[in-house]
Each structure stands twice: as C-alpha cells, then as structure tokens.
Design a protein around this motif. Structure first.
Motif, short mmCIF file in Angstrom:
data_model
loop_
_atom_site.label_atom_id
_atom_site.label_comp_id
_atom_site.label_asym_id
_atom_site.label_seq_id
_atom_site.Cartn_x
_atom_site.Cartn_y
_atom_site.Cartn_z
N ALA A 1 0.82 -1.21 0.00
CA ALA A 1 0.00 0.00 0.00
C ALA A 1 0.86 1.26 0.00
CB ALA A 1 -0.93 0.00 1.22
N VAL A 2 1.95 1.25 0.76
CA VAL A 2 2.84 2.42 0.78
C VAL A 2 3.54 2.58 -0.57
CG1 VAL A 2 4.89 3.43 1.87
CG2 VAL A 2 3.18 2.27 3.28
N ALA A 3 3.98 1.46 -1.15
CA ALA A 3 4.64 1.52 -2.45
C ALA A 3 3.72 2.07 -3.53
CB ALA A 3 5.14 0.13 -2.84
N GLN A 4 2.42 1.85 -3.38
CA GLN A 4 1.44 2.36 -4.34
C GLN A 4 0.94 3.76 -3.97
OE1 GLN A 4 -1.49 -0.75 -4.32
NE2 GLN A 4 -0.30 -2.07 -5.69
N ASN A 5 1.62 4.36 -2.97
CA ASN A 5 1.34 5.74 -2.57
C ASN A 5 -0.02 5.91 -1.92
OD1 ASN A 5 2.51 8.23 -2.26
ND2 ASN A 5 1.74 9.06 -4.18
N LYS A 6 -0.52 4.85 -1.31
CA LYS A 6 -1.77 4.96 -0.58
C LYS A 6 -1.54 5.53 0.81
CE LYS A 6 -3.71 1.09 -3.15
NZ LYS A 6 -4.14 -0.33 -3.10
N TYR A 7 -0.30 5.50 1.26
CA TYR A 7 0.11 6.15 2.51
C TYR A 7 1.38 6.93 2.24
CZ TYR A 7 -3.15 2.81 4.56
OH TYR A 7 -4.27 2.08 4.84
N GLN A 8 1.60 7.97 3.03
CA GLN A 8 2.79 8.80 2.85
C GLN A 8 4.06 8.04 3.15
OE1 GLN A 8 2.56 12.54 4.86
NE2 GLN A 8 4.73 13.03 4.56
N ASP A 9 4.00 7.21 4.21
CA ASP A 9 5.16 6.42 4.58
C ASP A 9 4.71 5.19 5.35
OD1 ASP A 9 4.55 7.32 7.18
OD2 ASP A 9 5.98 8.98 7.05
N LEU A 10 5.67 4.39 5.74
CA LEU A 10 5.36 3.12 6.40
C LEU A 10 4.64 3.34 7.72
CD1 LEU A 10 5.60 0.05 6.41
CD2 LEU A 10 7.86 0.29 7.48
N ASP A 11 5.07 4.33 8.50
CA ASP A 11 4.44 4.56 9.80
C ASP A 11 2.97 4.94 9.66
OD1 ASP A 11 6.71 3.92 11.20
OD2 ASP A 11 7.41 5.99 11.41
N GLU A 12 2.64 5.72 8.62
CA GLU A 12 1.23 6.06 8.41
C GLU A 12 0.43 4.81 8.08
OE1 GLU A 12 -1.74 8.86 5.71
OE2 GLU A 12 0.36 8.68 5.16
N GLY A 13 0.99 3.93 7.25
CA GLY A 13 0.30 2.69 6.93
C GLY A 13 0.11 1.80 8.14
N ILE A 14 1.15 1.71 8.97
CA ILE A 14 1.05 0.91 10.20
C ILE A 14 0.00 1.51 11.13
CG2 ILE A 14 2.27 0.31 12.33
CD1 ILE A 14 4.79 -0.06 10.62
N ASP A 15 0.02 2.82 11.31
CA ASP A 15 -0.94 3.46 12.21
C ASP A 15 -2.39 3.23 11.76
OD1 ASP A 15 1.05 4.37 13.87
OD2 ASP A 15 1.13 6.39 13.00
N ALA A 16 -2.61 3.23 10.45
CA ALA A 16 -3.96 2.97 9.95
C ALA A 16 -4.42 1.57 10.34
CB ALA A 16 -3.99 3.14 8.44
N SER A 17 -3.55 0.57 10.16
CA SER A 17 -3.91 -0.81 10.52
C SER A 17 -4.07 -0.97 12.03
CB SER A 17 -2.85 -1.78 9.99
OG SER A 17 -2.88 -1.84 8.58
N VAL A 18 -3.16 -0.37 12.79
CA VAL A 18 -3.24 -0.45 14.25
C VAL A 18 -4.54 0.16 14.75
CG1 VAL A 18 -2.25 0.46 16.39
CG2 VAL A 18 -0.76 -0.58 14.66
N SER A 19 -4.92 1.30 14.21
CA SER A 19 -6.15 1.96 14.64
C SER A 19 -7.37 1.09 14.38
CB SER A 19 -6.29 3.30 13.92
OG SER A 19 -7.47 3.96 14.32
N ILE A 20 -7.44 0.51 13.20
CA ILE A 20 -8.55 -0.39 12.86
C ILE A 20 -8.58 -1.59 13.81
CG2 ILE A 20 -9.40 -1.99 11.11
CD1 ILE A 20 -8.29 0.01 9.01
N TYR A 21 -7.42 -2.17 14.04
CA TYR A 21 -7.28 -3.35 14.89
C TYR A 21 -7.73 -3.06 16.32
CZ TYR A 21 -4.68 -7.50 16.69
OH TYR A 21 -4.29 -8.69 17.27
N VAL A 22 -7.19 -2.02 16.91
CA VAL A 22 -7.51 -1.69 18.30
C VAL A 22 -8.99 -1.33 18.44
CG1 VAL A 22 -7.07 -0.03 20.16
CG2 VAL A 22 -5.15 -1.04 18.89
#
Length: 448
Positions: free
Chosen positions: A334-355
């Motif tokens: 997702a980050v490589a396809q520019n859906k997130y600015q960087d890896l941390d933003e992608g991780i935070d999105a998944s963490v937020s959904i999970y929690v």
C-alpha cells in the motif's frame, strides 16, 4: 455472501461427478466454506461421504479406504475423548515423528522490501477510499494465502489434477480436525499421507494452501508428547486464542495463571492469589488482516472472524494475534502504491482499525482481552514487524480495555536483529516452546 456461496456449491455438487473431475474440487471448496462458518462437523461428514463414494481412489499407494480405516468410525469431531486420547473407535494416539521436509518454510514472501518503496511510489496519492492493505488478496494458506505463489503448471509434481484435489481434501481435513479438537487420530493419518509429499513441489500447485496448513499442524503435533488427557468438558478453564495460522502452535496447550481466590475477579496486588490451569482453545480465522476489521468490510475472512467471536462466551479471557499478514503483504504494498505517505502512516492505519475492533469486541462481550505481539519469524518482514509492534504497544498502553503481552524482545536474538531460533518451527510460525514467555506476560499483565 458465505451463505450464497455455500448454496451455490451445494447445487453444483448435485450435478457434479468424479468422471468429469469436478466433484473433488467442488467438495474441497465446500469444506472450506463450512470451515469459515465453524461447522467442522458438517465439513467432516461431507469429507467422509465423498471418500465412501470412491473408496478405491488413490494418490500414490494410499486410498480413500486407507484414510477411512483411520477416521471412518468417528461420529462427532467435538467428542472430548478425541482431545483426551480416550476414544475407542479410532487408532490410539502416537507420537508424530520427523516429516519429510521438517522445518521448511511453506509460505512465499512478496519481493517488496522497504528499499523499494520510494522507487515504486506513484506521482499522485489515491483518495482515502482506496487506502487499504490490499483487502482483496487473502485466501486460505497459513497467515494468508496470497503470499503463496500462483499455481504453476510447470511445478515438479507427478500428480494429476484429480489426485491433487483428493490430496487437498486429505490435507484440509487435518487442519479441520485439529481446530475442532479431534487430535487423537491425526498422527496416524499424518504417517499415512506424509510420504506422498516427498519430492513433490506441492507449494507450487493448486493445493498449496491446504498443503501449507497441513505442514503447520503436523509440525506442531510433533511437539506434543501426548493428547490433552486432563481435558474435562464443561469443567476446563479456557483462554481463547483468536488468530490466523498462528493459533495452531498454542492450540490446546496449558498455562498456569495466578488468579484471585474469588474466581469472578482477576488478580490484584492486595488479593490472595492461587494458580489455576487454563487451556488455550484455538479460534482459527483464516487469512484475516487487521485491515479486514475496518467498518463495512465484506471480505470472507471478516465473516470468519465474526463467526469465531460469536462462538466465544461472554466474560471469557481471550488473546488476539493478528497483523502478521498486514506486515508481510499489505502495508508495504500500500505504501509503495502511494496509498500512505510512509510506512508509519500505513502501520498506524492498521493499528487503529485493529484496536478499535478489539475494544468493540471487549466491551460488547465483557472480555478480558490480551493482545499478542506479531511474531518476527520471517527475515524479510522483521523490520516492519518490529515497527508495527512498537506502535501497537504504544496504542494499547493507553487503552482502558486491552492488555498488551509485552514479551516481543524475548522472541528476538540478543542483538535484536534476528529471530530467536529456540522457538523455531517451520520458518513461518513459532513452536509451542515459546508459551512460557506468553504465560509470564499474562501473569504480569493481570496486575495492570
């Protein structure tokens, strides 16, 4: 969607035949749909019915009759005697020896690595509706099948399509029976069919997913010295372990937990405590990513998760272990396809959904909820896993309802760069040997 799929498969099965080559393939799909709805008994009954229709059909020198000689007298896969090892109508428990490819990883890793992200970024970012951890790319191999290679017509196997479908059914029933707690006959079944894997590149075939789960279950059972002889239906204290294929290794293992003498409450500093034995009950959710937990997701792993949660009694103690698939094949893509600015933003999105989902389940079912760190077994994904766990830990520390099991560092080498091989199993999962670390962490977390 699952109901519609099940109905369509039923209708297709009525007009299919062995001669046309469709019956076994459709039966395998039907078993998987029943698995997603946690109807292990119906899956077993259908499996047995098909094998009885063609008892002489073989893969190599093993026939359906040989398989039925082991499983054919079982009437209820949830019979607790099959977990205790005291069922008198199937082979006795025996130890599982070494497999033909012991310790070999059966999951392929997407080639995307952190160093490739910047070069693969697109010029414009996609809108928020497309932000995902590739929600359409999971299926039924351990930890999510889309990491497995696509079917290769040039793979090294001597089996034809019909034989592969039958072998896939045999592999699938090993996974289904283990998850149902029907473990007594599995060592004998494994001894029967495991030689059929020798010199066959089954990880490159149409049954790569069934094969991968079979390998995981078989190697986990290799760590068992006996069945769960002390299991008492209705009287055994349980902790539900809800996860993808990482639910297999802890399945039905024992933990010693310090509890208040008042068993309706959990440990406090001022309370008198005593140790109680709990058994971990696996709730296998095939291919689930944290991303699938977002509101409105209809992908089949999400429905599998909902079915698993419906089977957990209110007030239970539970452990969740998801996120490994996100780290392996979702977030980096997702980050490589520019859906997130960087890896941390992608991780935070998944963490937020999970929690958010775990807190929702905890509140709605009054659960005592622990969150397991993502396992760092795979070399290519370990940097992402470490960052994910760091951010997940920080988020859970401020949650009023979740408890993080803080033993991730013990799963790494002394320098923190590699996996601690003391807990190695198959190159993808951890062995049950890590459970004392989890037990210690649960006992510490009960103070918080």
């Amino acid at each position: 969607v699952l109901d519609a799929c099940r109905d369509l498969l039923r209708r297709s099965l009525k007009i299919s035949s062995i001669e046309e080559g469709s019956l076994l393939n459709l039966s395998l799909g039907y078993m998987h749909v029943l698995e997603l709805t946690l109807d292990y008994q119906k899956a077993f009954e259908w499996f047995s019915k098909i094998l009885r229709q063609v008892p002489d059909m073989k893969v190599g020198d093993v026939s359906n009759k040989d398989v039925l000689d082991i499983l054919g007298q079982i009437t209820d896969v949830a019979d607790p005697r099959l977990l205790r090892g005291s069922y008198d109508k199937c082979p006795k428990w025996e130890r599982v020896g070494s497999l033909c490819d012991q310790g070999q990883c059966q999951v392929s890793i997407p080639p995307l690595a952190q160093s490739t992200i910047d070069s693969q970024k697109k010029e414009t970012r996609r809108d928020d509706d497309t932000k995902s951890s590739s929600s359409s790319s999971s299926s039924s191999s351990p930890s999510g099948a889309s990491s497995s290679p696509h079917f290769s017509s040039t793979s090294k196997t001597s089996y034809n399509a019909l034989e592969l479908d039958l072998l896939g059914m045999w592999f699938a029933i090993v996974k289904i029976l283990f998850t149902a707690g029907c473990v007594q006959p599995l060592p004998r079944l494994i001894h029967l069919i495991d030689p059929l894997r020798r010199d066959q590149e089954l990880h490159l075939t149409s049954i790569r997913n069934e094969h991968a789960y079979y390998c995981t279950v078989s190697q986990v059972l290799g760590h068992w010295s006996s069945p769960v002889v002390e299991w008492k239906e209705g009287k055994t204290d349980k902790i539900y372990f809800i996860a993808d294929s990482h639910s297999v290794a802890p399945g039905f293992q024992k933990l010693s937990i310090e509890m208040r003498d008042d068993t309706s409450k959990y440990r406090h500093n001022e309370a008198k405590c005593s140790k109680r034995t709990f058994h971990l009950v696996p709730k296998l959710v095939t291919g689930l990513k944290c991303w699938h937990m977002r509101p409105g997701c209809t992908f089949f792993p999400r429905k599998n998760f909902e079915n698993a949660m419906e089977s957990v009694e209110d007030g239970s103690m539970v452990i969740f272990n998801f996120g490994e698939i996100d780290c392996r094949e979702g977030i980096l893509t997702a980050v490589a396809q520019n859906k997130y600015q960087d890896l941390d933003e992608g991780i935070d999105a998944s963490v937020s959904i999970y929690v958010d989902m775990l807190e929702e389940q905890t509140l709605s079912k009054n659960l005592i909820t622990f969150v397991h760190p993502i396992v760092p077994v795979l070399d290519p994904t370990r940097p992402t896993v470490k960052r994910f766990n760091h951010r997940l830990r920080k988020r859970i520390k401020i949650s009023k309802y979740l408890k993080y099991l803080d033993f991730f560092d013990a799963l790494l080498s002394e320098d923190g760069q590699k996996f601690n091989e003391a807990y190695a199993l198959d190159g993808t999962h951890m062995s049950p040997k890590y459970l004392p670390k989890m037990e210690e962490s649960i006992n510490r977390a009960l103070y918080s």
